[in-house]
Design a protein around this motif. Structure first.
Motif, PDB file in Angstrom:
ATOM      1  N   MET A 206     -38.471  48.137  32.841  1.00  0.00           N
ATOM      2  CA  MET A 206     -38.153  47.381  31.768  1.00  0.00           C
ATOM      3  C   MET A 206     -39.000  46.267  31.525  1.00  0.00           C
ATOM      4  O   MET A 206     -39.346  45.622  30.570  1.00  0.00           O
ATOM      5  CB  MET A 206     -36.765  46.675  31.972  1.00  0.00           C
ATOM      6  N   HIS A 207     -39.771  45.923  32.366  1.00  0.00           N
ATOM      7  CA  HIS A 207     -40.734  44.408  32.209  1.00  0.00           C
ATOM      8  C   HIS A 207     -41.724  44.796  31.335  1.00  0.00           C
ATOM      9  O   HIS A 207     -42.110  43.735  30.668  1.00  0.00           O
ATOM     10  CB  HIS A 207     -41.230  44.334  33.854  1.00  0.00           C
ATOM     11  N   ALA A 208     -42.288  45.878  31.044  1.00  0.00           N
ATOM     12  CA  ALA A 208     -43.108  46.047  30.110  1.00  0.00           C
ATOM     13  C   ALA A 208     -42.487  45.762  28.757  1.00  0.00           C
ATOM     14  O   ALA A 208     -43.522  45.501  27.867  1.00  0.00           O
ATOM     15  CB  ALA A 208     -43.725  47.475  30.159  1.00  0.00           C
ATOM     16  N   PHE A 209     -41.573  45.689  28.449  1.00  0.00           N
ATOM     17  CA  PHE A 209     -40.762  45.768  26.962  1.00  0.00           C
ATOM     18  C   PHE A 209     -40.347  44.217  26.828  1.00  0.00           C
ATOM     19  O   PHE A 209     -40.327  43.825  25.621  1.00  0.00           O
ATOM     20  CB  PHE A 209     -39.622  46.661  26.905  1.00  0.00           C
ATOM     21  N   THR A 210     -40.236  43.435  27.892  1.00  0.00           N
ATOM     22  CA  THR A 210     -39.709  42.035  27.340  1.00  0.00           C
ATOM     23  C   THR A 210     -40.606  41.109  27.164  1.00  0.00           C
ATOM     24  O   THR A 210     -40.325  40.142  26.332  1.00  0.00           O
ATOM     25  CB  THR A 210     -38.587  41.736  28.650  1.00  0.00           C
ATOM     26  N   HIS A 211     -41.540  41.001  27.630  1.00  0.00           N
ATOM     27  CA  HIS A 211     -42.892  40.093  27.537  1.00  0.00           C
ATOM     28  C   HIS A 211     -42.472  38.681  27.343  1.00  0.00           C
ATOM     29  O   HIS A 211     -42.795  37.887  26.338  1.00  0.00           O
ATOM     30  CB  HIS A 211     -43.430  40.103  26.385  1.00  0.00           C
ATOM     31  N   PRO A 212     -41.507  38.021  28.333  1.00  0.00           N
ATOM     32  CA  PRO A 212     -41.187  36.626  28.229  1.00  0.00           C
ATOM     33  C   PRO A 212     -42.012  35.576  27.894  1.00  0.00           C
ATOM     34  O   PRO A 212     -41.827  34.902  26.931  1.00  0.00           O
ATOM     35  CB  PRO A 212     -40.246  36.484  29.473  1.00  0.00           C
ATOM     36  N   PRO A 213     -43.268  35.482  28.722  1.00  0.00           N
ATOM     37  CA  PRO A 213     -44.227  34.266  28.370  1.00  0.00           C
ATOM     38  C   PRO A 213     -44.979  34.655  26.912  1.00  0.00           C
ATOM     39  O   PRO A 213     -45.170  33.710  26.232  1.00  0.00           O
ATOM     40  CB  PRO A 213     -45.292  34.474  29.404  1.00  0.00           C
ATOM     41  N   LEU A 214     -45.084  35.888  26.401  1.00  0.00           N
ATOM     42  CA  LEU A 214     -45.718  36.177  25.318  1.00  0.00           C
ATOM     43  C   LEU A 214     -44.814  35.743  24.196  1.00  0.00           C
ATOM     44  O   LEU A 214     -45.171  35.082  23.195  1.00  0.00           O
ATOM     45  CB  LEU A 214     -46.035  37.605  25.121  1.00  0.00           C
ATOM     46  N   LEU A 215     -43.308  36.069  24.438  1.00  0.00           N
ATOM     47  CA  LEU A 215     -42.533  35.574  23.315  1.00  0.00           C
ATOM     48  C   LEU A 215     -42.218  34.053  23.172  1.00  0.00           C
ATOM     49  O   LEU A 215     -42.412  33.474  22.137  1.00  0.00           O
ATOM     50  CB  LEU A 215     -41.220  36.182  23.842  1.00  0.00           C
TER      51      LEU A 215
ATOM     52  N   THR B 106     -38.285  55.118  21.749  1.00  0.00           N
ATOM     53  CA  THR B 106     -37.952  54.780  22.827  1.00  0.00           C
ATOM     54  C   THR B 106     -37.804  53.268  23.273  1.00  0.00           C
ATOM     55  O   THR B 106     -37.062  52.511  23.430  1.00  0.00           O
ATOM     56  CB  THR B 106     -38.329  55.464  24.184  1.00  0.00           C
ATOM     57  N   VAL B 107     -39.076  52.687  22.998  1.00  0.00           N
ATOM     58  CA  VAL B 107     -39.581  51.227  23.158  1.00  0.00           C
ATOM     59  C   VAL B 107     -38.933  50.533  22.111  1.00  0.00           C
ATOM     60  O   VAL B 107     -38.135  49.457  22.496  1.00  0.00           O
ATOM     61  CB  VAL B 107     -40.984  51.008  22.934  1.00  0.00           C
ATOM     62  N   LEU B 108     -39.000  50.990  20.887  1.00  0.00           N
ATOM     63  CA  LEU B 108     -37.949  49.988  19.782  1.00  0.00           C
ATOM     64  C   LEU B 108     -36.452  49.921  20.161  1.00  0.00           C
ATOM     65  O   LEU B 108     -35.893  48.707  20.154  1.00  0.00           O
ATOM     66  CB  LEU B 108     -38.169  50.590  18.410  1.00  0.00           C
ATOM     67  N   LYS B 109     -35.950  51.174  20.667  1.00  0.00           N
ATOM     68  CA  LYS B 109     -34.618  51.133  21.166  1.00  0.00           C
ATOM     69  C   LYS B 109     -34.213  50.066  22.249  1.00  0.00           C
ATOM     70  O   LYS B 109     -33.220  49.450  22.178  1.00  0.00           O
ATOM     71  CB  LYS B 109     -34.001  52.478  21.156  1.00  0.00           C
ATOM     72  N   SER B 110     -35.180  50.152  22.991  1.00  0.00           N
ATOM     73  CA  SER B 110     -35.068  49.217  24.195  1.00  0.00           C
ATOM     74  C   SER B 110     -35.230  47.613  23.763  1.00  0.00           C
ATOM     75  O   SER B 110     -34.310  46.946  24.269  1.00  0.00           O
ATOM     76  CB  SER B 110     -36.016  49.409  25.209  1.00  0.00           C
TER      77      SER B 110
ATOM     78  N   MET C 129     -31.871  46.935  21.818  1.00  0.00           N
ATOM     79  CA  MET C 129     -30.691  46.615  22.581  1.00  0.00           C
ATOM     80  C   MET C 129     -30.667  45.459  23.264  1.00  0.00           C
ATOM     81  O   MET C 129     -29.687  44.571  23.771  1.00  0.00           O
ATOM     82  CB  MET C 129     -30.582  47.769  23.695  1.00  0.00           C
ATOM     83  N   SER C 130     -32.059  44.737  23.621  1.00  0.00           N
ATOM     84  CA  SER C 130     -32.184  43.527  24.106  1.00  0.00           C
ATOM     85  C   SER C 130     -32.254  42.220  23.702  1.00  0.00           C
ATOM     86  O   SER C 130     -32.252  41.029  23.930  1.00  0.00           O
ATOM     87  CB  SER C 130     -33.229  43.394  25.274  1.00  0.00           C
ATOM     88  N   GLY C 131     -31.871  42.734  22.079  1.00  0.00           N
ATOM     89  CA  GLY C 131     -31.706  41.541  21.130  1.00  0.00           C
ATOM     90  C   GLY C 131     -32.921  40.876  20.534  1.00  0.00           C
ATOM     91  O   GLY C 131     -33.229  39.761  20.158  1.00  0.00           O
ATOM     92  N   ASN C 132     -34.059  41.576  20.732  1.00  0.00           N
ATOM     93  CA  ASN C 132     -35.501  41.053  20.664  1.00  0.00           C
ATOM     94  C   ASN C 132     -36.539  42.319  19.950  1.00  0.00           C
ATOM     95  O   ASN C 132     -37.493  42.741  20.405  1.00  0.00           O
ATOM     96  CB  ASN C 132     -36.130  40.722  21.977  1.00  0.00           C
ATOM     97  N   PRO C 133     -35.984  42.602  18.674  1.00  0.00           N
ATOM     98  CA  PRO C 133     -36.712  43.705  17.984  1.00  0.00           C
ATOM     99  C   PRO C 133     -37.862  43.189  17.432  1.00  0.00           C
ATOM    100  O   PRO C 133     -37.979  41.813  17.245  1.00  0.00           O
ATOM    101  CB  PRO C 133     -35.855  44.108  16.759  1.00  0.00           C
ATOM    102  N   PRO C 134     -38.952  43.720  17.250  1.00  0.00           N
ATOM    103  CA  PRO C 134     -40.225  43.287  16.519  1.00  0.00           C
ATOM    104  C   PRO C 134     -39.878  42.828  15.221  1.00  0.00           C
ATOM    105  O   PRO C 134     -38.822  43.348  14.547  1.00  0.00           O
ATOM    106  CB  PRO C 134     -41.282  44.420  16.571  1.00  0.00           C
ATOM    107  N   SER C 135     -40.620  42.231  14.570  1.00  0.00           N
ATOM    108  CA  SER C 135     -40.415  41.903  13.006  1.00  0.00           C
ATOM    109  C   SER C 135     -40.486  43.291  12.295  1.00  0.00           C
ATOM    110  O   SER C 135     -39.670  43.143  11.226  1.00  0.00           O
ATOM    111  CB  SER C 135     -41.369  40.993  12.427  1.00  0.00           C
TER     112      SER C 135
END
Length: 424
Positions: A1-10, A77-81, A84-90
Motif C-alpha cells: 500500500m505504501h506505493a499509493f499513499t505518498h504522504p510527503p508528496l501529498l 486498481t490503483v485508482l480504487k485503492s 478508498m483511502s479518501g485520496n483520489p487524484p484530481s
C-alpha cells in the motif's frame, strides 16, 4: 500500500496549493492537478505531455500519475485503492460504464459550468456526450474517439508474399497462408487477455454483424451468447492462432506493432492507438504502412472513447485547476496535438483535419457514416460496453478458450452465458 499513499508528496502538494492561493495565480500556480492515466507508450506519453504543457502555460501545476498497462486494469486498481483511502487524484482516465459507477458513488465533480461556457452540447456528437454525463450532468471530458476494429499492415511484407490487404476473414486466412510460406509472421499479436478480447470482438462483428454484436456484447442476451452465431465467432477466432507466432504470450501490444513496423510480421488487428507507434517511428500512412477496417467489419465502427473524469475536490485552487483542465481538453490546440500523436480522431468533429493522415481522415468519415447508418458500437474489450466486472469475466472466457487446446467453442459459449447470468 505504501506505493499509493505518498504522504510527503501529498503534504508538499497541499503546502504548494496553500502558497499558491496565498500569493495569487500571477506569482505561483493557481492550483495543481494530479492526473491518473495509462498513456505510457512512446506516442501516448508524447500526447499526454501536450496537456501538461498547456496547463503549465495557464499557470497551473500538473502532477503526472502514469500507470503502465495498455488496457488500464492496473490503473483502475490503483485508482480504487486511492479512492478508498479518501485520496483520489484530481482527474483520472475513466471510460464508458465505469464513469457511471464512480458517479453512483458520488465521487465525481460537476463540469456543467465549463460545458456551458464551451458549448459542449452543440460541439459533441450525442454518442460521445452521453458517455460523459451522469444523472444529466457532465462529470468527464472526452479526449478522443478511437476506432478499435482496424487492421494494420506492412505493404512490403504483403508484396513479398504476393497478397493484397484482406477485406474479409476468408481473404485474411488465405493471405496468412501465403505470408507464412514467404517466411513472415502473418498476424502480430500480444497474448494478453485484453488483446485477445480486442481481436475476438472484431471477429464476432465480422461473422455476426452489428445487431448480433449488440445483443451479445452490450445487452448480454443469453440466446446470442450461447447460440450458433457465437459458436461460429469463437471457432473462427481460434483459427486465427494459426496466423500468430509461438512467442506471443505476455507480449505488449506496442511490441506486436513494432513487429509490423520492422517487417517481421505482415499485419496486426488493433485499435488506432497503434498508429501512434507508426507515427513515432516516422512512417507515412498509405506508403510505409496500410490501414483498413478489420476484415468483414467495413460497415461498423467499434468505438473506444478516452476521457478524463474529475473527482470532487474541496480545495478552491485545485477546483479551479480542474475546471481549466476540462476546458483545455476540448480546445482545438490539445484536440489536434493529442490526436495527431495518439492515432485517434478528435472528440469534436468540427476541427480541420488537414494535418491528419489518411487513416485518421477515413476514421472520421467512417465514424460519421456509421453513426448515421447505425453501425456505431461500443467496444467491449475497451470498457465501453459493459461494467468492468462483466468485462473481466468475458476476458477470462475468451482468453482461456483461445489458449486451451481441448476446449470446444460450444463449451466457451456456455461459459459466456453463465458469465452474463452471474452479472445480472
Amino acid at each position: 500500500m505504501h506505493a499509493f499513499t505518498h504522504p510527503p508528496l501529498l503534504r508538499r502538494t497541499l503546502l504548494g496549493l496553500a502558497v499558491a492561493t496565498a500569493l495569487g495565480a500571477s506569482q505561483a500556480p493557481a492550483g495543481e492537478v494530479e492526473v491518473l492515466h495509462w498513456w505510457t507508450s512512446g506516442g501516448e506519453a508524447r500526447a499526454a505531455n501536450v496537456l501538461k504543457e498547456l496547463m503549465e502555460a495557464e499557470g497551473h501545476g500538473w502532477q503526472d500519475f502514469a500507470v503502465a498497462g495498455g488496457g488500464g486494469e492496473t490503473a483502475m486498481t490503483v485508482l480504487k485503492s486511492r479512492a478508498m483511502s479518501g485520496n483520489p487524484p484530481s482527474a483520472a482516465q475513466i471510460k464508458g460504464p465505469e464513469i457511471q459507477e464512480w458517479g453512483e458513488l458520488g465521487l465525481l465533480g460537476n463540469l456543467d459550468d465549463v460545458a456551458e461556457q464551451g458549448g459542449w452540447n452543440a460541439l459533441l456528437p450525442e454518442t460521445v456526450a452521453d458517455v460523459m454525463r451522469h444523472d444529466g450532468q457532465y462529470v468527464a471530458v472526452p479526449v478522443n474517439v478511437h476506432r478499435v476494429n482496424w487492421l494494420w499492415a506492412n505493404p512490403a511484407v504483403l508484396e513479398a508474399a504476393g497478397v493484397e490487404m484482406p477485406t474479409s476473414l476468408d481473404e485474411l486466412f488465405a493471405a496468412g497462408e501465403a505470408i507464412r510460406e514467404a517466411g513472415y509472421v502473418p498476424l502480430a499479436h500480444g497474448g494478453q487477455a485484453w488483446q485477445d478480447a480486442t481481436v475476438f470482438e472484431s471477429v464476432l462483428l465480422a461473422t455476426g454483424g452489428v445487431d448480433f454484436y449488440r445483443q451479445a456484447l452490450v445487452e448480454l442476451d443469453p440466446e446470442a451468447l450461447g447460440g450458433d452465431e457465437m459458436v461460429e465467432a469463437l471457432t473462427t477466432f481460434k483459427r486465427l492462432r494459426e496466423l500468430m507466432d509461438d512467442d506471443m504470450s505476455g507480449r505488449d501490444w506496442n511490441i506486436a506493432t513494432s513487429m509490423v513496423i520492422e517487417g517481421d510480421a505482415a499485419m496486426q488487428l488493433m485499435g488506432d492507438w497503434a498508429k501512434g507507434e507508426f507515427t513515432a517511428a516516422g512512417l507515412t500512412a498509405g506508403e510505409d504502412y496500410l490501414c483498413a477496417a478489420a476484415p468483414g467489419t467495413g460497415e461498423a465502427f467499434t468505438y473506444n472513447i478516452d476521457s478524463l473524469a474529475m473527482f470532487r475536490v474541496t480545495d478552491e485552487a485545485e477546483h479551479e485547476a480542474q475546471q481549466t483542465l476540462a476546458r483545455l481538453v476540448l480546445e482545438p490546440t490539445f484536440q489536434e496535438a493529442f490526436n495527431l500523436a495518439k492515432g485517434s480522431i478528435p472528440a469534436r468533429p468540427d476541427l480541420d483535419m488537414g494535418a491528419f493522415d489518411q487513416c485518421a481522415q477515413q476514421s472520421l468519415a467512417d465514424f460519421q457514416r456509421t453513426a448515421e447508418a447505425g453501425g456505431l458500437v461500443p467496444s467491449m474489450a475497451h470498457g465501453m460496453a459493459v461494467r468492468a466486472d462483466v468485462q473481466g469475466a468475458i476476458f477470462d472466457v475468451v482468453t482461456n478458450y483461445f489458449n486451451a487446446r481441448d476446449m470446444e467453442a460450444e463449451e466457451a459459449a456456455r461459459r459466456m452465458v453463465n458469465t452474463a447470468q452471474a452479472a445480472l
